[in-house]
Design a protein around this motif. Structure first.
Motif, PDB file in Angstrom:
ATOM      1  N   GLN A   1      -8.858  77.043  51.862  1.00  0.00           N
ATOM      2  CA  GLN A   1      -9.641  76.142  51.846  1.00  0.00           C
ATOM      3  C   GLN A   1     -10.449  76.064  50.374  1.00  0.00           C
ATOM      4  N   ILE A   2     -10.696  74.840  49.921  1.00  0.00           N
ATOM      5  CA  ILE A   2     -11.188  74.836  48.455  1.00  0.00           C
ATOM      6  C   ILE A   2     -12.459  75.461  48.403  1.00  0.00           C
ATOM      7  N   GLN A   3     -13.136  75.972  47.746  1.00  0.00           N
ATOM      8  CA  GLN A   3     -14.705  76.414  47.494  1.00  0.00           C
ATOM      9  C   GLN A   3     -15.313  75.634  46.422  1.00  0.00           C
ATOM     10  N   LEU A   4     -16.513  75.278  46.726  1.00  0.00           N
ATOM     11  CA  LEU A   4     -17.161  74.515  45.636  1.00  0.00           C
ATOM     12  C   LEU A   4     -18.711  75.126  45.245  1.00  0.00           C
ATOM     13  N   SER A   5     -18.854  75.038  44.192  1.00  0.00           N
ATOM     14  CA  SER A   5     -20.287  75.512  43.726  1.00  0.00           C
ATOM     15  C   SER A   5     -20.938  74.478  42.500  1.00  0.00           C
ATOM     16  N   GLU A   6     -22.054  74.138  43.125  1.00  0.00           N
ATOM     17  CA  GLU A   6     -22.599  73.137  42.065  1.00  0.00           C
ATOM     18  C   GLU A   6     -23.713  73.902  41.240  1.00  0.00           C
ATOM     19  N   SER A   7     -23.870  73.134  40.063  1.00  0.00           N
ATOM     20  CA  SER A   7     -25.061  73.735  39.171  1.00  0.00           C
ATOM     21  C   SER A   7     -25.665  72.808  38.358  1.00  0.00           C
ATOM     22  N   GLY A   8     -26.651  73.061  37.702  1.00  0.00           N
ATOM     23  CA  GLY A   8     -27.234  72.373  36.757  1.00  0.00           C
ATOM     24  C   GLY A   8     -28.299  71.114  36.935  1.00  0.00           C
ATOM     25  N   GLY A   9     -28.914  71.359  38.328  1.00  0.00           N
ATOM     26  CA  GLY A   9     -29.994  70.926  38.732  1.00  0.00           C
ATOM     27  C   GLY A   9     -31.197  71.252  38.280  1.00  0.00           C
ATOM     28  N   GLY A  10     -32.431  70.580  38.191  1.00  0.00           N
ATOM     29  CA  GLY A  10     -33.475  71.001  37.666  1.00  0.00           C
ATOM     30  C   GLY A  10     -34.818  69.838  37.930  1.00  0.00           C
ATOM     31  N   LEU A  11     -35.859  70.267  37.210  1.00  0.00           N
ATOM     32  CA  LEU A  11     -37.015  69.395  37.324  1.00  0.00           C
ATOM     33  C   LEU A  11     -37.100  68.488  36.300  1.00  0.00           C
ATOM     34  N   MET A  12     -37.078  67.056  36.341  1.00  0.00           N
ATOM     35  CA  MET A  12     -36.904  66.163  35.335  1.00  0.00           C
ATOM     36  C   MET A  12     -37.968  65.134  35.494  1.00  0.00           C
ATOM     37  N   GLN A  13     -38.329  64.467  34.498  1.00  0.00           N
ATOM     38  CA  GLN A  13     -39.133  63.548  34.366  1.00  0.00           C
ATOM     39  C   GLN A  13     -38.464  61.969  34.433  1.00  0.00           C
ATOM     40  N   ALA A  14     -39.063  60.906  34.890  1.00  0.00           N
ATOM     41  CA  ALA A  14     -38.461  59.649  35.083  1.00  0.00           C
ATOM     42  C   ALA A  14     -38.047  59.112  33.727  1.00  0.00           C
ATOM     43  N   GLY A  15     -36.804  58.794  33.896  1.00  0.00           N
ATOM     44  CA  GLY A  15     -36.416  58.194  32.497  1.00  0.00           C
ATOM     45  C   GLY A  15     -35.291  59.251  31.881  1.00  0.00           C
ATOM     46  N   ASP A  16     -35.463  60.422  32.394  1.00  0.00           N
ATOM     47  CA  ASP A  16     -34.468  61.579  31.556  1.00  0.00           C
ATOM     48  C   ASP A  16     -33.138  61.260  32.264  1.00  0.00           C
ATOM     49  N   SER A  17     -32.174  62.140  31.419  1.00  0.00           N
ATOM     50  CA  SER A  17     -30.791  62.545  31.705  1.00  0.00           C
ATOM     51  C   SER A  17     -30.486  63.410  32.203  1.00  0.00           C
ATOM     52  N   LEU A  18     -29.458  63.846  33.139  1.00  0.00           N
ATOM     53  CA  LEU A  18     -29.054  65.217  33.513  1.00  0.00           C
ATOM     54  C   LEU A  18     -27.739  65.118  33.864  1.00  0.00           C
ATOM     55  N   ARG A  19     -27.046  66.219  33.694  1.00  0.00           N
ATOM     56  CA  ARG A  19     -25.499  66.255  34.084  1.00  0.00           C
ATOM     57  C   ARG A  19     -25.582  67.435  35.371  1.00  0.00           C
ATOM     58  N   ILE A  20     -25.072  67.123  36.297  1.00  0.00           N
ATOM     59  CA  ILE A  20     -24.809  68.539  37.145  1.00  0.00           C
ATOM     60  C   ILE A  20     -23.119  68.526  37.339  1.00  0.00           C
ATOM     61  N   SER A  21     -22.918  69.636  37.744  1.00  0.00           N
ATOM     62  CA  SER A  21     -21.275  70.115  37.795  1.00  0.00           C
ATOM     63  C   SER A  21     -21.200  70.628  38.957  1.00  0.00           C
ATOM     64  N   CYS A  22     -19.951  70.725  39.321  1.00  0.00           N
ATOM     65  CA  CYS A  22     -19.144  71.538  40.451  1.00  0.00           C
ATOM     66  C   CYS A  22     -18.062  72.146  40.046  1.00  0.00           C
ATOM     67  N   LEU A  23     -18.030  73.436  40.076  1.00  0.00           N
ATOM     68  CA  LEU A  23     -16.831  74.153  40.019  1.00  0.00           C
ATOM     69  C   LEU A  23     -15.949  74.437  41.419  1.00  0.00           C
ATOM     70  N   ALA A  24     -14.723  74.237  41.368  1.00  0.00           N
ATOM     71  CA  ALA A  24     -13.866  74.378  42.602  1.00  0.00           C
ATOM     72  C   ALA A  24     -12.993  75.632  42.384  1.00  0.00           C
ATOM     73  N   SER A  25     -12.800  76.130  43.386  1.00  0.00           N
ATOM     74  CA  SER A  25     -11.641  77.417  43.140  1.00  0.00           C
ATOM     75  C   SER A  25     -11.159  77.579  44.777  1.00  0.00           C
ATOM     76  N   GLY A  26      -9.889  78.291  44.660  1.00  0.00           N
ATOM     77  CA  GLY A  26      -9.267  78.516  45.705  1.00  0.00           C
ATOM     78  C   GLY A  26      -8.147  77.696  46.178  1.00  0.00           C
ATOM     79  N   ARG A  27      -8.013  76.471  45.492  1.00  0.00           N
ATOM     80  CA  ARG A  27      -6.949  75.752  45.805  1.00  0.00           C
ATOM     81  C   ARG A  27      -6.727  74.669  44.526  1.00  0.00           C
ATOM     82  N   THR A  28      -5.649  74.176  44.436  1.00  0.00           N
ATOM     83  CA  THR A  28      -5.252  73.138  43.465  1.00  0.00           C
ATOM     84  C   THR A  28      -6.303  71.940  43.432  1.00  0.00           C
ATOM     85  N   PHE A  29      -7.308  72.094  42.400  1.00  0.00           N
ATOM     86  CA  PHE A  29      -8.162  71.197  42.325  1.00  0.00           C
ATOM     87  C   PHE A  29      -7.762  69.632  42.135  1.00  0.00           C
TER      88      PHE A  29
END
Length: 124
Positions: A1-29
């Protein structure tokens, strides 16, 4: 089974920009349709965006259209959610999900692999 791991969250202010990521492993993404869901306290898990295997076809919930962009880099086994013009209503735990197949779905029941989530908090 594919494993998923998110990162990049945080405390932001209204109007800000943010990129969150998800890294997969264990299977052909590149065999997986990928999606982002979110869940705020006391609310059901909500579809945010999804992307097909080659990154050409995307789908968004209405509340994020024009503000969020989902993308993927198959060479890096990673899917991203670029979030612009953040609002307090975007505050939630964001989960990455995967389904083996070709069709993009918005229902969480169609996805069989989930990450642990990353928290995004937007203050006014």
């Amino acid at each position: 089974q594919i494993q998923l791991s998110e990162s990049g969250g945080g405390l932001m202010q209204a109007g800000d920009s943010l990129r969150i990521s998800c890294l997969a492993s264990g299977r052909t993404f590149s065999n997986y349709v990928m999606a982002w869901f979110r869940q705020a306290p006391g609310k059901e898990r909500e579809f945010v965006a999804a992307i097909n295997r080659d990154g050409i076809d995307t789908s968004y919930t209405d509340s994020v259209k024009g503000r969020f962009t989902i993308s993927r880099e198959n060479a890096k086994d990673t899917v991203y959610l670029h979030m612009n013009a953040l609002k307090p209503g975007d505050t939630a735990a964001y989960y990455c999900a995967a389904r083996l197949g070709v069709v993009v779905y918005s229902s969480p029941s169609q996805y069989h692999s989930w990450g642990q989530g990353t928290q995004v908090t937007v203050s006014s």
